[in-house]
Design a protein around this motif. Sequence first.
Motif, PDB file in Angstrom:
ATOM      1  N   GLU A 194      -2.078   4.459 -75.897  1.00 26.37           N
ATOM      2  CA  GLU A 194      -1.319   3.572 -76.790  1.00 26.37           C
ATOM      3  C   GLU A 194      -2.233   2.534 -77.434  1.00 26.37           C
ATOM      4  N   ILE A 195      -3.109   1.959 -76.625  1.00 28.14           N
ATOM      5  CA  ILE A 195      -4.014   0.931 -77.138  1.00 28.14           C
ATOM      6  C   ILE A 195      -5.002   1.541 -78.133  1.00 28.14           C
ATOM      7  N   SER A 196      -5.442   2.764 -77.861  1.00 26.04           N
ATOM      8  CA  SER A 196      -6.378   3.405 -78.793  1.00 26.04           C
ATOM      9  C   SER A 196      -5.725   3.611 -80.159  1.00 26.04           C
ATOM     10  N   ARG A 197      -4.432   3.956 -80.150  1.00 27.43           N
ATOM     11  CA  ARG A 197      -3.729   4.110 -81.422  1.00 27.43           C
ATOM     12  C   ARG A 197      -3.538   2.755 -82.099  1.00 27.43           C
ATOM     13  N   GLU A 198      -3.329   1.725 -81.306  1.00 27.98           N
ATOM     14  CA  GLU A 198      -3.212   0.372 -81.851  1.00 27.98           C
ATOM     15  C   GLU A 198      -4.533  -0.066 -82.497  1.00 27.98           C
ATOM     16  N   LEU A 199      -5.640   0.301 -81.858  1.00 29.28           N
ATOM     17  CA  LEU A 199      -6.957  -0.064 -82.383  1.00 29.28           C
ATOM     18  C   LEU A 199      -7.298   0.731 -83.644  1.00 29.28           C
ATOM     19  N   GLY A 200      -6.776   1.955 -83.745  1.00 28.90           N
ATOM     20  CA  GLY A 200      -7.032   2.782 -84.922  1.00 28.90           C
ATOM     21  C   GLY A 200      -8.494   3.104 -85.092  1.00 28.90           C
ATOM     22  N   ASP A 201      -9.046   2.810 -86.269  1.00 28.40           N
ATOM     23  CA  ASP A 201     -10.427   3.175 -86.544  1.00 28.40           C
ATOM     24  C   ASP A 201     -11.450   2.366 -85.757  1.00 28.40           C
ATOM     25  N   LEU A 202     -11.002   1.364 -85.024  1.00 31.21           N
ATOM     26  CA  LEU A 202     -11.924   0.596 -84.178  1.00 31.21           C
ATOM     27  C   LEU A 202     -12.241   1.327 -82.872  1.00 31.21           C
ATOM     28  N   HIS A 203     -11.419   2.299 -82.496  1.00 28.17           N
ATOM     29  CA  HIS A 203     -11.589   2.989 -81.215  1.00 28.17           C
ATOM     30  C   HIS A 203     -12.731   3.985 -81.297  1.00 28.17           C
ATOM     31  N   ALA A 204     -13.753   3.796 -80.426  1.00 35.89           N
ATOM     32  CA  ALA A 204     -14.926   4.671 -80.436  1.00 35.89           C
ATOM     33  C   ALA A 204     -14.979   5.604 -79.234  1.00 35.89           C
ATOM     34  N   GLY A 205     -14.183   5.332 -78.204  1.00 34.62           N
ATOM     35  CA  GLY A 205     -14.214   6.199 -77.029  1.00 34.62           C
ATOM     36  C   GLY A 205     -13.460   5.571 -75.870  1.00 34.62           C
ATOM     37  N   THR A 206     -13.138   6.401 -74.869  1.00 33.39           N
ATOM     38  CA  THR A 206     -12.423   5.945 -73.672  1.00 33.39           C
ATOM     39  C   THR A 206     -13.132   6.487 -72.438  1.00 33.39           C
ATOM     40  N   TYR A 207     -13.352   5.621 -71.463  1.00 36.75           N
ATOM     41  CA  TYR A 207     -13.856   6.037 -70.152  1.00 36.75           C
ATOM     42  C   TYR A 207     -12.760   5.726 -69.145  1.00 36.75           C
ATOM     43  N   ALA A 208     -12.238   6.767 -68.479  1.00 42.10           N
ATOM     44  CA  ALA A 208     -11.084   6.604 -67.586  1.00 42.10           C
ATOM     45  C   ALA A 208     -11.453   6.790 -66.120  1.00 42.10           C
ATOM     46  N   GLY A 209     -12.695   6.471 -65.764  1.00 42.50           N
ATOM     47  CA  GLY A 209     -13.150   6.695 -64.394  1.00 42.50           C
ATOM     48  C   GLY A 209     -13.383   5.442 -63.577  1.00 42.50           C
ATOM     49  N   ALA A 210     -12.751   4.326 -63.940  1.00 40.20           N
ATOM     50  CA  ALA A 210     -12.926   3.089 -63.168  1.00 40.20           C
ATOM     51  C   ALA A 210     -12.501   3.301 -61.722  1.00 40.20           C
ATOM     52  N   ARG A 211     -13.262   2.712 -60.783  1.00 43.25           N
ATOM     53  CA  ARG A 211     -12.982   2.875 -59.357  1.00 43.25           C
ATOM     54  C   ARG A 211     -13.072   1.542 -58.630  1.00 43.25           C
ATOM     55  N   MET A 212     -12.418   1.475 -57.480  1.00 41.40           N
ATOM     56  CA  MET A 212     -12.444   0.271 -56.656  1.00 41.40           C
ATOM     57  C   MET A 212     -13.872  -0.115 -56.305  1.00 41.40           C
ATOM     58  N   HIS A 213     -14.088  -1.426 -56.197  1.00 42.84           N
ATOM     59  CA  HIS A 213     -15.339  -2.011 -55.717  1.00 42.84           C
ATOM     60  C   HIS A 213     -16.511  -1.787 -56.675  1.00 42.84           C
ATOM     61  N   THR A 214     -16.252  -1.272 -57.877  1.00 49.15           N
ATOM     62  CA  THR A 214     -17.254  -1.141 -58.942  1.00 49.15           C
ATOM     63  C   THR A 214     -18.547  -0.492 -58.449  1.00 49.15           C
ATOM     64  N   PRO A 215     -18.487   0.782 -58.070  1.00 51.55           N
ATOM     65  CA  PRO A 215     -19.718   1.474 -57.671  1.00 51.55           C
ATOM     66  C   PRO A 215     -20.714   1.507 -58.826  1.00 51.55           C
ATOM     67  N   VAL A 216     -21.993   1.312 -58.524  1.00 50.29           N
ATOM     68  CA  VAL A 216     -23.018   1.273 -59.560  1.00 50.29           C
ATOM     69  C   VAL A 216     -23.094   2.594 -60.307  1.00 50.29           C
ATOM     70  N   GLU A 217     -22.868   3.705 -59.605  1.00 51.41           N
ATOM     71  CA  GLU A 217     -22.970   5.002 -60.271  1.00 51.41           C
ATOM     72  C   GLU A 217     -21.888   5.180 -61.339  1.00 51.41           C
ATOM     73  N   VAL A 218     -20.714   4.600 -61.124  1.00 51.83           N
ATOM     74  CA  VAL A 218     -19.648   4.650 -62.131  1.00 51.83           C
ATOM     75  C   VAL A 218     -20.038   3.801 -63.344  1.00 51.83           C
ATOM     76  N   THR A 219     -20.578   2.640 -63.081  1.00 53.09           N
ATOM     77  CA  THR A 219     -21.045   1.781 -64.170  1.00 53.09           C
ATOM     78  C   THR A 219     -22.073   2.512 -65.031  1.00 53.09           C
ATOM     79  N   GLU A 220     -22.980   3.231 -64.406  1.00 54.56           N
ATOM     80  CA  GLU A 220     -24.015   3.943 -65.155  1.00 54.56           C
ATOM     81  C   GLU A 220     -23.413   5.020 -66.053  1.00 54.56           C
ATOM     82  N   GLN A 221     -22.350   5.674 -65.574  1.00 54.46           N
ATOM     83  CA  GLN A 221     -21.685   6.683 -66.402  1.00 54.46           C
ATOM     84  C   GLN A 221     -21.035   6.038 -67.624  1.00 54.46           C
ATOM     85  N   ALA A 222     -20.317   4.943 -67.405  1.00 52.04           N
ATOM     86  CA  ALA A 222     -19.657   4.256 -68.514  1.00 52.04           C
ATOM     87  C   ALA A 222     -20.680   3.670 -69.487  1.00 52.04           C
TER      88      ALA A 222
END
Length: 366
Positions: free
Chosen positions: A52-80
């Motif tokens: 929904e937010i991506s559609r609200e952003l329209g042409d401003l939306h460049a991508g979505t990363y949907a892999g957020a995890r508890m405790h912010t593992p460094v390996e997840v941060t590197e992927q994003a």
Amino acid sequence: MISNLPFVYEALPMRVLFGVGTRSSARDEALRLGMSRVLILCGPAHEGVAGEISRELGDLHAGTYAGARMHTPVEVTEQALALARERRCDGIVAIGGGSATGLAKALALRTDLPQIVLPTTYAGSEMTPILGETKGGVKTTQRSAKVLPETVIYDVDLSMDLPVHLSGVSGINAIAHSVEALYARDANPIVAVLALESIRALVNALPAICADPHDRAARTGALYGAWLAGICLGAVGMSLHHKLCHTLGGSFDMPHAETHAVVLPHALAYNAPAIPEVMARLRDALGVDDVPAALYNLNRAIGAPRGLRELGMPEDGIDRCVELAVANPYWNPRPLERAQLHALLTRAYLGDAPSIDLSVNQGAGS
């Protein structure tokens, strides 16, 4: 009466939008911050809202990363981070609880990209310049102005579908921020007023949400209380409770909000003998004689886990947690003593009621 003199209060630079339907402001806020290529961050549970937010952003939306995890593992941060660089993103919109917010902050620390955060829980971390990251089973925290979001959009509608269980434990997590702010080393009268207002709002709202998850007034009260708790968390340092929860989360990958809910009554009981004025203010604010017991009973009322073993903590982890807590301690109003910490964690592990040691002399520790 103002008792904690002298004091320092420093307001954090942040824009907050609070209301119903406010998520529709995401595009305007992105443009205000000069964003032209926005990366949306979320966890799997919020991919629908992210769409929904991506559609609200329209042409401003460049991508979505949907892999957020508890405790912010460094390996997840590197992927994003790799996706942000690939899409040449110049701004971040995070949707979700502490996991999405933590990931946004981790990216901002490394890139200095501006952030817009839309909370869906009562975590409160969106209001702070604090980042906790996990690497190799150890969670470390730091404070940096670089990780403070530029805009936070509180939309009550985004919290209406938060499951009752998560609403309850997330709310207790927020209460923990406010409770510890009352006896922080750098506590001040402004934060104390916000903390007590936050605690009252959440203690009133959480049972009402449990009784009727669609109670919009209760949802509004809980989100309001969580916002104030987040201000407290960002304005002053935290103590034993947060140290224990960060240690447990990083070492055993335990659920963040549930861990805070279980530990809070026990950590407050541990510190109670050293903070008589704070305990008196809490008793007055909540209208109870035994505050740790009241928080323990609130946990029962909202269906929070009874003990840490229900969350998957191994019994032999108590010793490891004690050693980590005393090895690099946060400031605390009562000195950290291994035997007493072991007893605290044992009660929290078993799900026993909190116990205040009345034989402890009043005074501050480190």
